[in-house]
Design an enzyme around this catalytic site. Structure first.
Site, PDB file in Angstrom:
ATOM      1  N   LYS A 124       5.466 -14.272  20.361  1.00 14.90           N
ATOM      2  CA  LYS A 124       4.974 -15.275  19.654  1.00 14.90           C
ATOM      3  C   LYS A 124       5.241 -15.086  18.460  1.00 14.90           C
ATOM      4  O   LYS A 124       5.142 -13.809  17.513  1.00 14.90           O
ATOM      5  CB  LYS A 124       3.484 -15.378  19.797  1.00 14.90           C
ATOM      6  CG  LYS A 124       2.759 -16.702  19.072  1.00 14.90           C
ATOM      7  CD  LYS A 124       1.251 -16.684  19.430  1.00 14.90           C
ATOM      8  CE  LYS A 124       0.698 -17.957  18.724  1.00 14.90           C
ATOM      9  NZ  LYS A 124      -0.824 -18.137  18.992  1.00 14.90           N
ATOM     10  N   SER A 149      -5.954 -19.824  22.390  1.00 15.87           N
ATOM     11  CA  SER A 149      -4.657 -20.268  22.284  1.00 15.87           C
ATOM     12  C   SER A 149      -3.686 -19.417  23.494  1.00 15.87           C
ATOM     13  O   SER A 149      -2.416 -19.603  23.093  1.00 15.87           O
ATOM     14  CB  SER A 149      -4.110 -19.718  20.868  1.00 15.87           C
ATOM     15  OG  SER A 149      -4.563 -20.557  20.095  1.00 15.87           O
ATOM     16  N   SER A 205      -2.223 -22.452  20.783  1.00 17.72           N
ATOM     17  CA  SER A 205      -1.221 -22.258  20.128  1.00 17.72           C
ATOM     18  C   SER A 205      -0.024 -21.643  20.422  1.00 17.72           C
ATOM     19  O   SER A 205       0.993 -21.841  20.163  1.00 17.72           O
ATOM     20  CB  SER A 205      -1.754 -21.701  18.608  1.00 17.72           C
ATOM     21  OG  SER A 205      -2.024 -20.188  18.531  1.00 17.72           O
TER      22      SER A 205
END
Lengths: 486, 482, 95
Positions: free
Chosen positions: A75, A174, A150
């Protein structure tokens, strides 16, 4: 695309049936094929191929780990030395950190092969991945839908088969919610189990690094590499890491699973509830006892979270001022101009909204009414879990109230978006480990159906129990092996 | 009102003492002073994304040391909080400090003023915090330059109650704290380098009034003299304003030493909402009884106790005791001399505060770098005490020791400075002088006793100053009156 | 909690964000809705509950006092949008 597990790939690599270079080439090719998903912000082909070469060398010398040579993505919230790390923000569009996050260093040491940086909601603020400066990510199951957020790019990259696993972070859901929306498995470890060093902060007391993969067994392999004490994070816990891989095969006979009534409340779609119940019945068949439980303060979680997270964020994001790195406005006329223009240009609207809410919640005269009250609510929410775990081993419910929604469906309405986190934020407030795993499908207009996620929650540091239950369920079911249409 | 009524000033000080650690409070960068700008910074100090604070145990222990020395409660659990504001030398946009639960609770300090009064000053709290960087406004024409070398250096903020009533008392208190922190070895006290500085909160009220007036805060004054002047100026300014019927505003002011005045600080105009909250990166700071016991066991005898002992046990004068205890190195040197020459406290004190202090002063040396060790110094004083040499000769010997000519005995020996205490030799010298000056002898015996000094001088001349003064005196009187 | 444009302006100033006058009312509306969500806590029986700032009962862990900084100051300074003579630059500040 490849469907093997990490263990299978590791075996193939060691047996020289395939090289890391070949795997990495396939992964890079898949990234190009699926570029329309917008799952990656940065693709690091050169770095990936060099890492693969090192992995192949290590494999010949048997100096390898379970993850050696296996392609994955980080990420874009994890700092990568020499590789741009944006947090999906214009503020850090050109930021190249001179250090690796702890998680990055651990996976480098394991000689896993990072092929790039995954898209996400800006500064991890969002539940749909529509809040990225680099554009929204699309759900591989239905490109008209969001992948969740997210860690939406991480989830989409795994679901589309670009990589075997991805790192993610979970502040209010997330990792788990995008895992649920994309039909994969996502593990949020106990707070403090994985170092936050080099992981760009959103809300420091809630942020937690973790993993998204296709199975619980794969998550266990990655967790083993990234968990453990790190002196660079004062909240990192110095306590031995359980052998989660070894614990996978334990039988579930006699395990008590609390089914939290509140997690099936209003807002949970019928299809989601039904799929979750069906998955729970599978667990029952494996010897688990299902116990109806209540978490009476569950309804306080969203209000508490949307005070605490913005409050911490408002302070965490003050460092982005255009002085030492990051976006700086052109031709600032004064210090104030430098600050306000750099920040207003550099941050997107959701980030600005949360900064404003958090600033307000901490400001003179409102601190007690908002911040302190939210921290009190946090305590009773955490106590609910403690009391529940006195009589059950795990707590279960749907990860998200709905399946993946349509792009644009909620982006105009922050509150509707926040409700996507209704079943996940409490876990972060209490700092507990939780996992989301595929639990069937809800039909939609296309005939693939949309994945549903089952959330299991464990007491602090009981990741082994969590992964064991998830793995046993995955041995008995095949939802996690289904893949989106090509 | 015909006469202006008397005013009372109310002053509280916030002293920032830089804790003498090697590395910063939350990063592993060096705290050494004077490096080129931005060469002693880590990614934590410039707040790079993803970096986290990791606290320095030595800073905590030094704070506890201070707390124990002022008899304060040490918090078993204290909290690091964030103080949020934007300023270019504050890299994170917040300063990590302590707010609701400081590590050191309330304690007190006994202060002796210059005019001999004793004040008991309440210290409300002392807390750990990090320093900010430095803004340099004069390097560039149109820009301010920022140096983060100092960012993250550990500070102990020592907050007094508003119980001081004059600039002089405030300075006396500040000096006492200055002595104490150096005594404890927790701060080097270097004010030029900013290791010890203070903010002064000043207000005035009509004498007899119990409510506090509107206060102003004078920022960052870094010398005792400037603190005194800044407070004096501010008291006068406030009184003048109030007597002119003006309303004071609560504000932060800057002392301008060049113009000897204070002026409002523009950059602090809207810094009133700091949004303090517990730093989520830093769990509660826990201190155990064992931690405290260990630190307490390592505490030195404190200056106040030591001064009392010098007064009561050693019989030194108030002034000598105070001067010796002005810093620990001096007191320790004195005690080392006294250990080598037991029972001669007064002699030792005189010489440490006299010749030695003068020599150190002239050479610009700290007592730790004295060219004469305490043991060598004691040996010299032993020769004074056993009358081998006179005090006058001893000064010459000391000067020779200072320039490295050797130890006292060697110098006395090679220079042949041994005092003439041999009665026979001394008597011969006396006789010779009395024979040489018959007129003066007759005059003396006729009643001019002032001539005694004349004979002493002549005999000293003959003996090149080596006559034992007491013996000479006795002998001379004997012969004159015989 | 009703947030009016004046409050938005004050908070934006504290947070160093600029909000165009034309947007103040809209932002005020959005913040009001978020804070209404937070106000759901107002009726919860939370009196006497100790606030919880950190998950779990963590105690601070400490570092030994040693200079081990491996960060290269030049590398850090090179990240700055504007620096000169070893200093980070901002527009002239008047104290």
């Amino acid at each position: 695309m490849r469907a093997e597990s990490i263990a299978q790939l590791a075996q193939a690599l060691r047996a020289r049936r395939i090289s890391s270079a070949e795997l990495t080439q396939q992964s890079l090719a898949a990234a190009h094929v699926h570029s329309h998903l917008n799952a990656l912000i940065t693709l690091d082909e050169t770095g990936a191929l060099a890492a693969a070469k090192r992995a192949d060398a290590a494999l010949t010398q048997a100096a390898s780990s379970a993850l050696t040579g296996i392609p994955f993505v980080h990420k874009d919230i994890f700092c990568t030395n020499g590789i741009r790390t944006t947090c999906a923000s214009r503020m850090l569009e050109n930021f190249v950190p001179p250090y690796d996050a702890h998680v990055v260093g651990q996976l480098n040491d394991a000689l896993a092969v990072s092929i790039g940086k995954a898209n996400m909601d800006e500064f991890a603020m969002g539940s749909s991945n529509e809040n990225s400066f680099f554009g929204p990510v699309k759900n591989p199951w239905d490109t008209a839908r969001v992948p969740g957020g997210s860690s939406g790019g991480s989830a989409a990259a795994v679901a589309a088969g670009i990589v075997t696993f991805a790192t993610g972070t979970d502040t209010g859901g997330s990792i788990r919610q995008p895992a649920a929306f994309c039909g994969i498995t996502g593990l949020k470890p106990t707070y403090g189990r994985v170092s936050r060093f080099g992981m760009i902060a959103y809300a420091s007391s809630l942020d937690c690094g973790g993993v998204l993969a296709r199975s619980a067994a794969d998550c266990a392999q990655v967790l083993a590499a990234i968990a453990g004490h790190d002196a660079r994070d004062a909240t990192s816990v110095d306590r031995p890491v359980d052998d989660c891989v070894a614990a996978l095969s334990t039988s579930l006979k006699g395990i008590r699973i609390g089914v939290a009534r509140e997690y099936f409340g209003a807002g949970v779609e019928d299809g989601v509830a039904a799929a979750t119940q069906a998955a729970l019945r599978e667990l029952e068949k494996l010897g688990a006892t299902l116990i109806d439980i209540s978490l009476p303060n569950a309804a306080l979680a969203i209000p508490a979270y949307y005070v605490i997270a913005p409050a911490e964020a408002s302070s965490n994001l003050s460092r982005y001022d255009g002085v030492r790195y990051g976006h700086r406005c052109a031709g600032p006329k004064s210090l104030e101009d430098l600050y306000t223009r750099s920040r207003s240009e550099g941050f997107g609207s959701e980030v600005q909204r949360r900064i404003l809410v958090g600033t307000y919640a901490l400001s003179a005269g409102y601190y007690d009414a908002y911040y302190l009250r939210a921290q009190r609510a946090r305590r009773v929410i955490a106590n609910d879990f403690t009391e529940a775990f006195a009589s059950v081993d795990l707590i279960a419910g749907p990860t998200a109230p709905t399946v993946a929604f349509k792009l644009g469906e909620k982006s105009g309405d922050p509150l509707a978006m926040y409700s996507a986190d209704v079943n996940t934020v409490a876990v972060n407030l209490a700092g507990l480990p939780a996992i989301s795993l595929p639990a069937g499908f809800v039909p939609n207009e296309s005939d693939n159906g949309l994945p549903v996620g089952l959330q299991l929650i464990a007491p602090a540091f009981a990741e082994a129990r969590l992964l064991n239950a998830a793995h046993q369920l995955q041995l008995a079911t095949d939802w996690h092996t289904r893949t989106p249409p090509p | 009102m015909t006469d202006s009524h008397p005013w009372q000033a109310v002053i509280g000080l916030e002293i920032h003492a830089q804790l003498s650690t090697t590395s910063k409070l939350f990063s592993d960068a060096s705290t050494a002073y004077g490096a080129d700008p931005n060469t002693q910074i880590s990614a934590v100090d410039v707040a790079l994304p993803g970096t986290l604070p990791v606290p320095n145990r030595a800073a905590r222990d030094k704070a506890i040391r201070f707390g124990l020395a002022i008899g304060a409660q040490i918090a078993r659990k204290s909290i690091f909080a964030r103080k949020n504001y934007f300023y270019p030398d504050l890299s994170k946009g917040y300063q990590i400090s302590q707010y609701e639960l400081p590590i050191v609770g309330s304690g007190k300090l006994v202060v002796r003023t210059d005019d001999g009064r004793t004040l008991e000053v309440e210290i409300q709290r002392a807390h750990l915090e990090e320093d900010a960087g430095k803004s340099l406004h004069d390097v560039f024409h149109a820009a301010t330059g920022i140096d983060f070398n100092r960012a993250g250096v550990p500070l102990l903020e020592i907050v007094s109650a508003p119980v001081l009533h004059s600039a002089q008392d405030a300075v006396a208190y500040m000096r006492t704290v200055h002595t104490l922190v150096r005594w404890l070895g927790i701060c080097d006290g270097n004010m030029q380098e900013g290791s010890f500085r203070c903010d002064a909160n000043v207000s005035v009220r009509p004498l007899g009034e119990t409510k506090l007036g509107t206060r102003t805060e004078i920022k960052n004054v870094n010398s005792f003299r400037f603190v005194e002047k800044a407070i004096e100026y501010e008291i006068e300014r406030q009184i003048r304003a109030l007597e002119n019927g003006e309303r004071l505003v609560q504000e932060t002011r800057l002392y301008d030493a060049a113009h000897h005045h204070t002026r409002p600080m523009r950059s602090k105009e809207d810094a009133d909402d700091y949004r303090y909250f517990p730093d989520p990166d830093l769990p509660p700071l826990m201190v155990t009884d064992t931690d405290i016991a260990t630190i307490r066991a390592g505490l030195p005898e404190l200056p106040q106790a030591r001064r009392q002992r010098y007064l009561e046990t050693l019989g030194l004068s108030d002034a000598d005791a105070a001067q010796l205890c002005a810093d620990k190195a001096t007191a320790d040197y004195f005690e080392a001399v006294l250990t080598a020459l037991p029972g001669q406290a007064k002699l030792c004190a005189n010489w440490v505060l006299g010749e030695l202090a003068a020599a150190l002063n002239a050479g610009g040396l700290a007592i730790e770098s004295s060219r004469v060790s305490a043991v060598a110094f004691a040996h010299l004083l032993r020769r004074v005490h056993d009358a081998t040499i006179s005090g006058k000769i001893a000064k010459d010997v000391f000067a020779a020791m200072w320039t490295g000519e050797g130890d006292a005995d060697a110098i006395i020996e090679t220079r042949g400075l041994t005092q003439i205490s041999d009665v026979g030799a001394l008597a011969a010298a006396v006789d010779a002088v009395l024979v040489e000056f018959p007129v003066q002898l007759a005059d003396y015996r006729g009643g001019n006793e002032k001539l005694l000094q004349f004979f002493v001088g002549q005999i000293m001349k003959r003996t090149r100053g080596q006559a034992n003064p007491q013996q000479l005196n006795t002998l001379l009187r004997e012969k004159l009156h015989s | 909690m009703r947030i009016d444009p004046a409050i938005v302006r004050r908070i934006a100033r504290l947070a160093r964000l600029s909000i165009a006058d034309g947007d103040l009312a809209r932002v005020a509306g959005e913040l009001t809705r978020v804070l209404d969500l937070a106000d759901q806590l107002a009726d919860a029986p939370l009196a006497g509950v100790e606030p919880m700032a950190h998950p779990q009962a963590l105690a601070l862990s400490w570092r030994d006092d040693a200079v081990t900084a491996s960060d290269d100051a030049g590398t850090l300074l090179a990240l700055a949008p504007e620096a000169r003579g070893g200093l980070y630059l901002v527009p002239k500040v008047i104290e």
